[in-house]
Design a protein around this motif. Structure first.
Motif, PDB file in Angstrom:
ATOM      1  N   ASP A   1      10.057  -8.096 -12.200  1.00 44.90           N
ATOM      2  CA  ASP A   1      10.065  -8.966 -11.019  1.00 44.90           C
ATOM      3  C   ASP A   1       9.663  -8.184  -9.765  1.00 44.90           C
ATOM      4  OD1 ASP A   1      11.154 -11.271 -12.410  1.00 44.90           O
ATOM      5  OD2 ASP A   1      13.057 -10.172 -12.448  1.00 44.90           O
ATOM      6  N   LEU A   2      10.102  -6.941  -9.694  1.00 47.53           N
ATOM      7  CA  LEU A   2       9.831  -6.132  -8.506  1.00 47.53           C
ATOM      8  C   LEU A   2       8.359  -5.768  -8.376  1.00 47.53           C
ATOM      9  CD1 LEU A   2      12.995  -3.847  -8.591  1.00 47.53           C
ATOM     10  CD2 LEU A   2      12.502  -5.683  -6.959  1.00 47.53           C
ATOM     11  N   GLN A   3       7.598  -5.870  -9.460  1.00 45.98           N
ATOM     12  CA  GLN A   3       6.166  -5.617  -9.373  1.00 45.98           C
ATOM     13  C   GLN A   3       5.497  -6.612  -8.432  1.00 45.98           C
ATOM     14  OE1 GLN A   3       4.348  -5.429 -13.268  1.00 45.98           O
ATOM     15  NE2 GLN A   3       5.934  -4.061 -14.043  1.00 45.98           N
ATOM     16  N   THR A   4       6.036  -7.816  -8.355  1.00 38.96           N
ATOM     17  CA  THR A   4       5.522  -8.824  -7.431  1.00 38.96           C
ATOM     18  C   THR A   4       6.201  -8.728  -6.078  1.00 38.96           C
ATOM     19  OG1 THR A   4       5.027 -10.347  -9.238  1.00 38.96           O
ATOM     20  CG2 THR A   4       5.259 -11.302  -7.037  1.00 38.96           C
ATOM     21  N   ARG A   5       7.474  -8.394  -6.088  1.00 33.63           N
ATOM     22  CA  ARG A   5       8.254  -8.431  -4.842  1.00 33.63           C
ATOM     23  C   ARG A   5       8.006  -7.211  -3.953  1.00 33.63           C
ATOM     24  NH1 ARG A   5      14.522 -10.448  -4.797  1.00 33.63           N
ATOM     25  NH2 ARG A   5      14.656 -10.869  -2.569  1.00 33.63           N
ATOM     26  N   ILE A   6       7.764  -6.053  -4.569  1.00 33.05           N
ATOM     27  CA  ILE A   6       7.450  -4.833  -3.812  1.00 33.05           C
ATOM     28  C   ILE A   6       6.069  -4.370  -4.256  1.00 33.05           C
ATOM     29  CG2 ILE A   6       8.105  -2.453  -3.334  1.00 33.05           C
ATOM     30  CD1 ILE A   6      10.999  -3.216  -4.039  1.00 33.05           C
ATOM     31  N   ARG A   7       5.104  -4.426  -3.366  1.00 29.32           N
ATOM     32  CA  ARG A   7       3.733  -4.121  -3.752  1.00 29.32           C
ATOM     33  C   ARG A   7       2.973  -3.550  -2.561  1.00 29.32           C
ATOM     34  NH1 ARG A   7       1.293 -10.159  -4.689  1.00 29.32           N
ATOM     35  NH2 ARG A   7      -0.671  -9.016  -4.704  1.00 29.32           N
ATOM     36  N   PHE A   8       1.737  -3.159  -2.795  1.00 30.54           N
ATOM     37  CA  PHE A   8       0.919  -2.628  -1.706  1.00 30.54           C
ATOM     38  C   PHE A   8       0.403  -3.764  -0.833  1.00 30.54           C
ATOM     39  CE2 PHE A   8       0.068   1.067  -4.663  1.00 30.54           C
ATOM     40  CZ  PHE A   8       0.849   1.953  -3.933  1.00 30.54           C
ATOM     41  N   ALA A   9       0.125  -3.436   0.422  1.00 27.12           N
ATOM     42  CA  ALA A   9      -0.416  -4.408   1.367  1.00 27.12           C
ATOM     43  C   ALA A   9      -1.751  -4.944   0.869  1.00 27.12           C
ATOM     44  CB  ALA A   9      -0.579  -3.758   2.735  1.00 27.12           C
ATOM     45  N   GLY A  10      -1.951  -6.241   1.021  1.00 28.15           N
ATOM     46  CA  GLY A  10      -3.178  -6.855   0.530  1.00 28.15           C
ATOM     47  C   GLY A  10      -4.376  -6.603   1.422  1.00 28.15           C
ATOM     48  N   LEU A  11      -4.145  -6.369   2.715  1.00 27.59           N
ATOM     49  CA  LEU A  11      -5.246  -6.157   3.651  1.00 27.59           C
ATOM     50  C   LEU A  11      -5.645  -4.697   3.754  1.00 27.59           C
ATOM     51  CD1 LEU A  11      -4.072  -8.591   6.480  1.00 27.59           C
ATOM     52  CD2 LEU A  11      -5.798  -9.004   4.716  1.00 27.59           C
ATOM     53  N   GLY A  12      -4.925  -3.826   3.049  1.00 25.25           N
ATOM     54  CA  GLY A  12      -5.276  -2.411   3.023  1.00 25.25           C
ATOM     55  C   GLY A  12      -5.315  -1.804   4.401  1.00 25.25           C
TER      56      GLY A  12
ATOM     57  N   ASP B   1      -7.154  -2.539   6.798  1.00 27.48           N
ATOM     58  CA  ASP B   1      -7.437  -3.518   7.852  1.00 27.48           C
ATOM     59  C   ASP B   1      -6.184  -4.232   8.345  1.00 27.48           C
ATOM     60  OD1 ASP B   1     -10.150  -2.993   7.874  1.00 27.48           O
ATOM     61  OD2 ASP B   1     -10.634  -4.579   6.444  1.00 27.48           O
ATOM     62  N   ALA B   2      -5.029  -3.951   7.739  1.00 31.32           N
ATOM     63  CA  ALA B   2      -3.799  -4.638   8.148  1.00 31.32           C
ATOM     64  C   ALA B   2      -3.487  -4.381   9.619  1.00 31.32           C
ATOM     65  CB  ALA B   2      -2.628  -4.194   7.270  1.00 31.32           C
ATOM     66  N   GLY B   3      -3.715  -3.164  10.092  1.00 29.20           N
ATOM     67  CA  GLY B   3      -3.433  -2.837  11.494  1.00 29.20           C
ATOM     68  C   GLY B   3      -4.333  -3.572  12.465  1.00 29.20           C
ATOM     69  N   PRO B   4      -5.665  -3.422  12.346  1.00 27.84           N
ATOM     70  CA  PRO B   4      -6.554  -4.159  13.252  1.00 27.84           C
ATOM     71  C   PRO B   4      -6.371  -5.673  13.180  1.00 27.84           C
ATOM     72  CG  PRO B   4      -7.765  -2.403  12.154  1.00 27.84           C
ATOM     73  CD  PRO B   4      -6.408  -2.463  11.509  1.00 27.84           C
ATOM     74  N   LEU B   5      -6.187  -6.216  11.975  1.00 29.75           N
ATOM     75  CA  LEU B   5      -5.987  -7.655  11.844  1.00 29.75           C
ATOM     76  C   LEU B   5      -4.607  -8.073  12.353  1.00 29.75           C
ATOM     77  CD1 LEU B   5      -7.698  -8.400   8.408  1.00 29.75           C
ATOM     78  CD2 LEU B   5      -8.570  -8.852  10.718  1.00 29.75           C
ATOM     79  N   GLY B   6      -3.671  -7.117  12.414  1.00 34.55           N
ATOM     80  CA  GLY B   6      -2.382  -7.415  13.039  1.00 34.55           C
ATOM     81  C   GLY B   6      -2.548  -7.763  14.502  1.00 34.55           C
ATOM     82  N   GLY B   7      -3.393  -7.001  15.206  1.00 34.17           N
ATOM     83  CA  GLY B   7      -3.687  -7.341  16.592  1.00 34.17           C
ATOM     84  C   GLY B   7      -4.336  -8.706  16.700  1.00 34.17           C
ATOM     85  N   SER B   8      -5.225  -9.020  15.760  1.00 34.97           N
ATOM     86  CA  SER B   8      -5.881 -10.332  15.750  1.00 34.97           C
ATOM     87  C   SER B   8      -4.866 -11.453  15.572  1.00 34.97           C
ATOM     88  CB  SER B   8      -6.914 -10.390  14.622  1.00 34.97           C
ATOM     89  OG  SER B   8      -7.856  -9.353  14.740  1.00 34.97           O
ATOM     90  N   ALA B   9      -3.908 -11.256  14.667  1.00 36.64           N
ATOM     91  CA  ALA B   9      -2.875 -12.270  14.438  1.00 36.64           C
ATOM     92  C   ALA B   9      -2.034 -12.484  15.701  1.00 36.64           C
ATOM     93  CB  ALA B   9      -1.987 -11.855  13.260  1.00 36.64           C
ATOM     94  N   LEU B  10      -1.728 -11.412  16.415  1.00 30.21           N
ATOM     95  CA  LEU B  10      -0.971 -11.535  17.663  1.00 30.21           C
ATOM     96  C   LEU B  10      -1.785 -12.265  18.722  1.00 30.21           C
ATOM     97  CD1 LEU B  10       0.547  -7.930  17.782  1.00 30.21           C
ATOM     98  CD2 LEU B  10       1.797 -10.056  17.345  1.00 30.21           C
ATOM     99  N   ALA B  11      -3.095 -12.010  18.754  1.00 30.95           N
ATOM    100  CA  ALA B  11      -3.951 -12.711  19.705  1.00 30.95           C
ATOM    101  C   ALA B  11      -3.979 -14.201  19.417  1.00 30.95           C
ATOM    102  CB  ALA B  11      -5.362 -12.130  19.649  1.00 30.95           C
TER     103      ALA B  11
END
Length: 300
Positions: free
Chosen positions: A270-281, A283-293
């Motif tokens: 179950d934890l293989q789905t619940r704890i995993r790597f970020a899907g945006l790799g 780009d998660a940081g730059p797209l985080g700013g986009s989401a806040l915008a």
């Protein structure tokens, strides 16, 4: 949100800072600069970049996602400031007010991990989750927590990288955090691993004892995070995590062992789905700013 607006994103990280022009998950333009210890120079570069983009491709809002701690209470005088930080030169820097002076646009502001967590919920590996978390392991260790589509704040914001843990048996490393020594960040951040190894860790084999200690420390923390927040998903991001895929199976097994059957659906499978790597790799940081915008634009 009507349409698919173009927005600007500023991500200030512990090592590098990135300006991006985005439309949804498409990165249209991007510039980066070393964060270093000269905030005035970094911010001037960022503002000049956005002003140039505005002349070429007008954008509707700006999202600022910064390393912390940062002031997030709009009723306090330090709102938009970087507060007391181990990052040389950046403590008490008035980040958001300077950007507001340069642009008459909606501006979203949060931590870099808060923004990344928001982006993962919108477009990435936490899509569809009501409560989810993003843990980044790089120059520092930070946590973003999303509850019902909003980044969680309290008196400040989560500073989970500075919790103290039960130490891994046989691990005598003292930690490098200038505030707490062997907190999570002091033990497993990129600089901490370099200090442990006495040099770069890129070529260390998977069998090196350092990785067993890292897996132990992450399992201790993630077990606590599941028990405290009941997060539907926890994503791991940042250079240290994304570069070490062999850590995940050990983490899943160690978290399941610590929970000992207590929580529903927390067997290793179950934890293989619940704890995993970020899907945006990365780009998660730059797209985080986009989401806040986009959130700031929606509020406007």
């Amino acid at each position: 949100m009507i349409g698919n607006p173009i927005v600007a994103s500023l991500e200030l990280g512990g090592t590098k800072s990135i300006a991006s022009l985005t439309q949804g998950t498409r990165i249209l333009q991007q510039e980066r600069i070393a964060t270093g210890d000269r905030p005035e120079a970094v911010l001037a570069f960022m503002i000049e970049t956005l002003q140039r983009w505005m002349r070429e491709t007008p954008f509707a809002a700006i999202g600022v996602a910064s390393f912390g701690p940062v002031g997030l209470d709009a009723d306090r005088e330090d709102f938009g400031y970087i507060l007391t930080t181990p990052k040389p030169g950046w403590s008490n820097f008035n980040l958001l007010p300077r950007i507001r002076d340069s642009f008459d646009l909606p501006i979203g502001f949060d931590t870099d991990v808060g923004g990344a967590a928001l982006a993962e919920g919108l477009w990435g590996a936490s899509s569809g989750c009501r409560t989810h978390a993003y843990l980044t392991i790089g120059t520092g260790v930070g946590l973003g927590l999303i509850v019902d589509g909003k980044v969680h704040h309290g008196a400040l914001h989560p500073e989970a990288g500075h919790v103290r843990l039960r130490r891994s048996p046989g691990d005598t490393f003292q930690g490098i955090c200038p505030f707490h020594g062997d907190c999570l960040e002091g033990l497993i951040s990129g600089p901490a691993l370099i200090s442990r190894a006495g040099g770069p860790v890129d070529q260390l084999p998977a069998s090196d004892s350092i990785w067993a200690h890292v897996a132990h420390d992450l399992a201790e923390f993630l077990t606590m995070l599941l028990l405290v927040t009941s997060a539907e998903r926890i994503l791991l991001g940042g250079g240290v995590a994304l570069g070490r895929p062999m850590l995940l199976p050990a983490i899943h097994a160690a978290v399941a062992q610590r929970l000992n059957g207590y929580l529903h659906k927390c067997a290793p499978s179950d934890l293989q789905t619940r704890i995993r790597f970020a899907g945006l790799g990365a780009d998660a940081g730059p797209l985080g700013g986009s989401a806040l915008a986009l959130q700031a634009l929606q509020r406007r």
